[in-house]
Design a protein around this motif. Structure first.
Motif, PDB file in Angstrom:
ATOM      1  N   ASP A  82       0.825  -1.216   0.000  1.00 36.64           N
ATOM      2  CA  ASP A  82       0.000   0.000   0.000  1.00 36.64           C
ATOM      3  C   ASP A  82       0.855   1.261   0.000  1.00 36.64           C
ATOM      4  O   ASP A  82       0.520   2.250  -0.669  1.00 36.64           O
ATOM      5  CB  ASP A  82      -0.927  -0.002   1.221  1.00 36.64           C
ATOM      6  CG  ASP A  82      -1.984  -1.091   1.166  1.00 36.64           C
ATOM      7  OD1 ASP A  82      -2.240  -1.607   0.058  1.00 36.64           O
ATOM      8  OD2 ASP A  82      -2.550  -1.429   2.225  1.00 36.64           O
ATOM      9  N   SER A  83       1.953   1.241   0.750  1.00 37.70           N
ATOM     10  CA  SER A  83       2.784   2.440   0.837  1.00 37.70           C
ATOM     11  C   SER A  83       3.433   2.767  -0.505  1.00 37.70           C
ATOM     12  O   SER A  83       3.584   3.950  -0.859  1.00 37.70           O
ATOM     13  CB  SER A  83       3.857   2.281   1.924  1.00 37.70           C
ATOM     14  OG  SER A  83       4.835   1.320   1.562  1.00 37.70           O
ATOM     15  N   GLN A  84       3.816   1.737  -1.259  1.00 38.51           N
ATOM     16  CA  GLN A  84       4.447   1.989  -2.552  1.00 38.51           C
ATOM     17  C   GLN A  84       3.449   2.526  -3.572  1.00 38.51           C
ATOM     18  O   GLN A  84       3.786   3.383  -4.400  1.00 38.51           O
ATOM     19  CB  GLN A  84       5.095   0.705  -3.066  1.00 38.51           C
ATOM     20  CG  GLN A  84       6.153   0.132  -2.140  1.00 38.51           C
ATOM     21  CD  GLN A  84       7.236   1.138  -1.811  1.00 38.51           C
ATOM     22  OE1 GLN A  84       8.025   1.505  -2.667  1.00 38.51           O
ATOM     23  NE2 GLN A  84       7.301   1.595  -0.570  1.00 38.51           N
ATOM     24  N   VAL A  85       2.229   2.049  -3.512  1.00 37.64           N
ATOM     25  CA  VAL A  85       1.179   2.572  -4.386  1.00 37.64           C
ATOM     26  C   VAL A  85       0.920   4.041  -4.067  1.00 37.64           C
ATOM     27  O   VAL A  85       0.855   4.892  -4.961  1.00 37.64           O
ATOM     28  CB  VAL A  85      -0.116   1.743  -4.236  1.00 37.64           C
ATOM     29  CG1 VAL A  85      -1.289   2.431  -4.937  1.00 37.64           C
ATOM     30  CG2 VAL A  85       0.086   0.342  -4.800  1.00 37.64           C
ATOM     31  N   ARG A  86       0.790   4.316  -2.792  1.00 39.89           N
ATOM     32  CA  ARG A  86       0.531   5.703  -2.373  1.00 39.89           C
ATOM     33  C   ARG A  86       1.696   6.603  -2.780  1.00 39.89           C
ATOM     34  O   ARG A  86       1.494   7.733  -3.250  1.00 39.89           O
ATOM     35  CB  ARG A  86       0.352   5.712  -0.849  1.00 39.89           C
ATOM     36  CG  ARG A  86       0.199   7.108  -0.246  1.00 39.89           C
ATOM     37  CD  ARG A  86      -1.242   7.582  -0.260  1.00 39.89           C
ATOM     38  NE  ARG A  86      -1.352   8.915   0.290  1.00 39.89           N
ATOM     39  CZ  ARG A  86      -1.350   9.195   1.603  1.00 39.89           C
ATOM     40  NH1 ARG A  86      -1.238   8.207   2.480  1.00 39.89           N
ATOM     41  NH2 ARG A  86      -1.476  10.442   2.011  1.00 39.89           N
ATOM     42  N   MET A  87       2.903   6.148  -2.598  1.00 42.04           N
ATOM     43  CA  MET A  87       4.079   6.938  -2.945  1.00 42.04           C
ATOM     44  C   MET A  87       4.075   7.332  -4.416  1.00 42.04           C
ATOM     45  O   MET A  87       4.264   8.511  -4.763  1.00 42.04           O
ATOM     46  CB  MET A  87       5.356   6.148  -2.632  1.00 42.04           C
ATOM     47  CG  MET A  87       6.641   6.823  -3.071  1.00 42.04           C
ATOM     48  SD  MET A  87       8.028   5.657  -3.184  1.00 42.04           S
ATOM     49  CE  MET A  87       7.537   4.682  -4.625  1.00 42.04           C
ATOM     50  N   LEU A  88       3.845   6.368  -5.299  1.00 37.63           N
ATOM     51  CA  LEU A  88       3.903   6.648  -6.729  1.00 37.63           C
ATOM     52  C   LEU A  88       2.811   7.604  -7.153  1.00 37.63           C
ATOM     53  O   LEU A  88       3.010   8.460  -8.021  1.00 37.63           O
ATOM     54  CB  LEU A  88       3.839   5.333  -7.511  1.00 37.63           C
ATOM     55  CG  LEU A  88       4.495   5.288  -8.902  1.00 37.63           C
ATOM     56  CD1 LEU A  88       3.680   5.995  -9.947  1.00 37.63           C
ATOM     57  CD2 LEU A  88       5.914   5.851  -8.856  1.00 37.63           C
ATOM     58  N   GLN A  89       1.638   7.488  -6.530  1.00 32.80           N
ATOM     59  CA  GLN A  89       0.561   8.425  -6.819  1.00 32.80           C
ATOM     60  C   GLN A  89       0.981   9.846  -6.467  1.00 32.80           C
ATOM     61  O   GLN A  89       0.766  10.778  -7.255  1.00 32.80           O
ATOM     62  CB  GLN A  89      -0.695   8.038  -6.023  1.00 32.80           C
ATOM     63  CG  GLN A  89      -1.396   6.793  -6.518  1.00 32.80           C
ATOM     64  CD  GLN A  89      -2.523   6.351  -5.603  1.00 32.80           C
ATOM     65  OE1 GLN A  89      -2.493   6.627  -4.394  1.00 32.80           O
ATOM     66  NE2 GLN A  89      -3.513   5.670  -6.149  1.00 32.80           N
ATOM     67  N   LEU A  90       1.583  10.020  -5.303  1.00 27.11           N
ATOM     68  CA  LEU A  90       2.019  11.344  -4.872  1.00 27.11           C
ATOM     69  C   LEU A  90       3.155  11.876  -5.736  1.00 27.11           C
ATOM     70  O   LEU A  90       3.248  13.088  -5.986  1.00 27.11           O
ATOM     71  CB  LEU A  90       2.457  11.306  -3.407  1.00 27.11           C
ATOM     72  CG  LEU A  90       1.347  11.064  -2.379  1.00 27.11           C
ATOM     73  CD1 LEU A  90       1.927  10.895  -0.981  1.00 27.11           C
ATOM     74  CD2 LEU A  90       0.345  12.225  -2.394  1.00 27.11           C
ATOM     75  N   LEU A  91       4.000  10.990  -6.220  1.00 26.67           N
ATOM     76  CA  LEU A  91       5.109  11.421  -7.078  1.00 26.67           C
ATOM     77  C   LEU A  91       4.627  11.867  -8.450  1.00 26.67           C
ATOM     78  O   LEU A  91       5.362  12.546  -9.176  1.00 26.67           O
ATOM     79  CB  LEU A  91       6.128  10.296  -7.229  1.00 26.67           C
ATOM     80  CG  LEU A  91       6.946   9.945  -5.979  1.00 26.67           C
ATOM     81  CD1 LEU A  91       7.890   8.785  -6.261  1.00 26.67           C
ATOM     82  CD2 LEU A  91       7.729  11.150  -5.460  1.00 26.67           C
ATOM     83  N   GLY A  92       3.410  11.472  -8.833  1.00 23.87           N
ATOM     84  CA  GLY A  92       2.839  11.981 -10.076  1.00 23.87           C
ATOM     85  C   GLY A  92       2.524  10.959 -11.135  1.00 23.87           C
ATOM     86  O   GLY A  92       1.985  11.295 -12.191  1.00 23.87           O
ATOM     87  N   GLY A  93       2.855   9.674 -10.899  1.00 22.89           N
ATOM     88  CA  GLY A  93       2.603   8.646 -11.899  1.00 22.89           C
ATOM     89  C   GLY A  93       1.396   7.783 -11.576  1.00 22.89           C
ATOM     90  O   GLY A  93       0.670   8.028 -10.614  1.00 22.89           O
ATOM     91  N   ILE A  94       1.198   6.763 -12.398  1.00 14.47           N
ATOM     92  CA  ILE A  94       0.111   5.810 -12.204  1.00 14.47           C
ATOM     93  C   ILE A  94       0.722   4.515 -11.685  1.00 14.47           C
ATOM     94  O   ILE A  94       1.417   3.818 -12.443  1.00 14.47           O
ATOM     95  CB  ILE A  94      -0.644   5.553 -13.523  1.00 14.47           C
ATOM     96  CG1 ILE A  94      -1.198   6.863 -14.088  1.00 14.47           C
ATOM     97  CG2 ILE A  94      -1.766   4.528 -13.316  1.00 14.47           C
ATOM     98  CD1 ILE A  94      -1.760   6.729 -15.492  1.00 14.47           C
ATOM     99  N   PRO A  95       0.491   4.165 -10.430  1.00 19.49           N
ATOM    100  CA  PRO A  95       1.128   2.963  -9.869  1.00 19.49           C
ATOM    101  C   PRO A  95       0.502   1.685 -10.401  1.00 19.49           C
ATOM    102  O   PRO A  95      -0.723   1.572 -10.531  1.00 19.49           O
ATOM    103  CB  PRO A  95       0.878   3.110  -8.371  1.00 19.49           C
ATOM    104  CG  PRO A  95      -0.361   3.944  -8.265  1.00 19.49           C
ATOM    105  CD  PRO A  95      -0.318   4.885  -9.430  1.00 19.49           C
ATOM    106  N   SER A  96       1.360   0.704 -10.712  1.00 21.17           N
ATOM    107  CA  SER A  96       0.907  -0.599 -11.183  1.00 21.17           C
ATOM    108  C   SER A  96       1.615  -1.689 -10.383  1.00 21.17           C
ATOM    109  O   SER A  96       2.702  -2.133 -10.751  1.00 21.17           O
ATOM    110  CB  SER A  96       1.208  -0.769 -12.679  1.00 21.17           C
ATOM    111  OG  SER A  96       0.513   0.201 -13.453  1.00 21.17           O
ATOM    112  N   PRO A  97       1.030  -2.134  -9.273  1.00 18.31           N
ATOM    113  CA  PRO A  97       1.651  -3.200  -8.479  1.00 18.31           C
ATOM    114  C   PRO A  97       1.756  -4.477  -9.312  1.00 18.31           C
ATOM    115  O   PRO A  97       0.809  -4.856 -10.002  1.00 18.31           O
ATOM    116  CB  PRO A  97       0.688  -3.390  -7.304  1.00 18.31           C
ATOM    117  CG  PRO A  97      -0.168  -2.174  -7.289  1.00 18.31           C
ATOM    118  CD  PRO A  97      -0.253  -1.691  -8.698  1.00 18.31           C
TER     119      PRO A  97
END
Length: 343
Positions: free
Chosen positions: A185-200
């Motif tokens: 969950d933390s990695q998904v949230r991080m990528l969203q905040l960084l500006g991209g679209i997270p894909s676990p």
């Protein structure tokens, strides 16, 4: 481990030794067959963690008079990280190097060591990971629920973002890009905040996803970028340096408890040298990996607005580290280590 487990294991060890003494005979002396533990690594044979696993087997043979050894299985031969964790839990895999984000899924308090920009230097990270007094509660927290013991942690480099579309210099450059992250969950949230679209996604699935355009990019260190041939299909590696997530050496608690006390103590005494070897060998491995990727045409850019990325995730860091007193303690330790070991 809990005292009751140690006592029970010691009793089992004494009974086993007594039976062996009564049953040994013949010209061979009745020497027991060597027990070979399985160690899972998601990386290839050249990787420092694979090589550290080989060293663990060698050292364990020497320390236990050949009663125990280790066989290393690389390239997700024994399954994805999620599958290996399950097999550690049921005792069919004995050891595994597992990324911190995956360990976080088992106990959310591990998240502090996985937060973006939490460590300023490799030395600061290792100072925290090697602090036994600080980590005892955390590293034994999975034993009752998952039957998994965290033996130690190792530096696995800094993670940055690479993709097939363009260099990344600011958070705006990530807009619209589908970037693979670890399954937490933390990695998904991080990528969203960084500006991209997270894909676990599982690590082993990334190459084909990049090749077919299911993914635009991923985030990882330079050795993984090269070893998994992602540099063939995603030529732009941008030094965001947003993460320094440790990898942990895990062991099945069932396996550990089955060892007699003397051999178990011998194993545990070896572990600090093994995690240190994995960390130390990672440094030259990074440089070698960069040169191999450059030879394939990969472009590395370091003109990244790191401060802008760090500002994006600051609220997330504050939220996660303030969730409970234990996380606050771990976060305070990381910040003290940063002061003591500046970049």
């Amino acid at each position: 481990m809990k005292q009751s487990k140690l006592a029970a294991s010691a009793i089992v060890g004494l009974i086993s030794l007594s039976l062996a003494a009564c049953g040994s005979g013949g010209e061979s002396g009745g020497k027991a067959e060597q027990v070979v533990f399985k160690l899972a690594v998601s990386q290839p044979q050249e990787h420092p963690q694979y090589q550290a696993g080989l060293e663990l087997g060698k050292r364990l043979e020497e320390a236990t008079d050949d009663r125990y050894s280790v066989q290393v299985y690389g390239n997700e031969t024994l399954g994805t990280s999620a599958e290996v964790i399950q097999n550690l839990s049921n005792g069919t895999v004995d050891f595994a190097w597992i990324g911190g984000a995956n360990v976080e899924s088992l106990n959310q308090d591990f998240v502090v060591y996985n937060l973006p920009f939490v460590f300023d230097s490799r030395e600061a990270q290792l100072a925290v990971l090697n602090d036994d007094e600080l980590n005892t509660e955390l590293f034994t927290s999975l034993e009752d629920s998952k039957s998994i013991t965290v033996l130690g942690g190792a530096n696995a480099g800094q993670r940055s973002i690479y993709n097939a579309i363009r260099p990344i210099r600011t958070p705006d450059d990530l807009k619209g890009l589908k970037i693979r992250v670890q399954q937490s969950d933390s990695q998904v949230r991080m990528l969203q905040l960084l500006g991209g679209i997270p894909s676990p996604m599982s690590f082993g699935e990334v190459y084909s996803a990049l090749q077919t355009g299911v993914l635009d990019g991923a985030e990882n260190n330079e050795p993984s970028y090269n070893a998994m041939k992602h540099d063939e299909v995603a030529k732009y590696y941008s030094y965001t340096r947003h993460l320094m997530i440790p990898d942990f050496l895990l062991m099945s608690t069932q396996t550990l408890d089955k060892m007699d006390e003397t051999d178990r103590d011998a194993l545990l005494a070896i572990i600090p040298d093994i995690t240190q070897k994995a960390s130390d060998d990672f440094v030259p491995y990074v440089n070698e990996s960069i040169e191999r990727s450059k030879a394939l045409g990969a472009q590395f850019n370091d003109d990244v607005d790191t401060a802008a990325f760090k500002a994006r995730v600051a609220p997330m860091v504050e939220e996660y580290m303030g969730a409970n007193d234990l996380r606050a303690k771990y976060y305070e330790a990381t910040q003290q280590a940063n002061q003591d070991n500046p970049a």
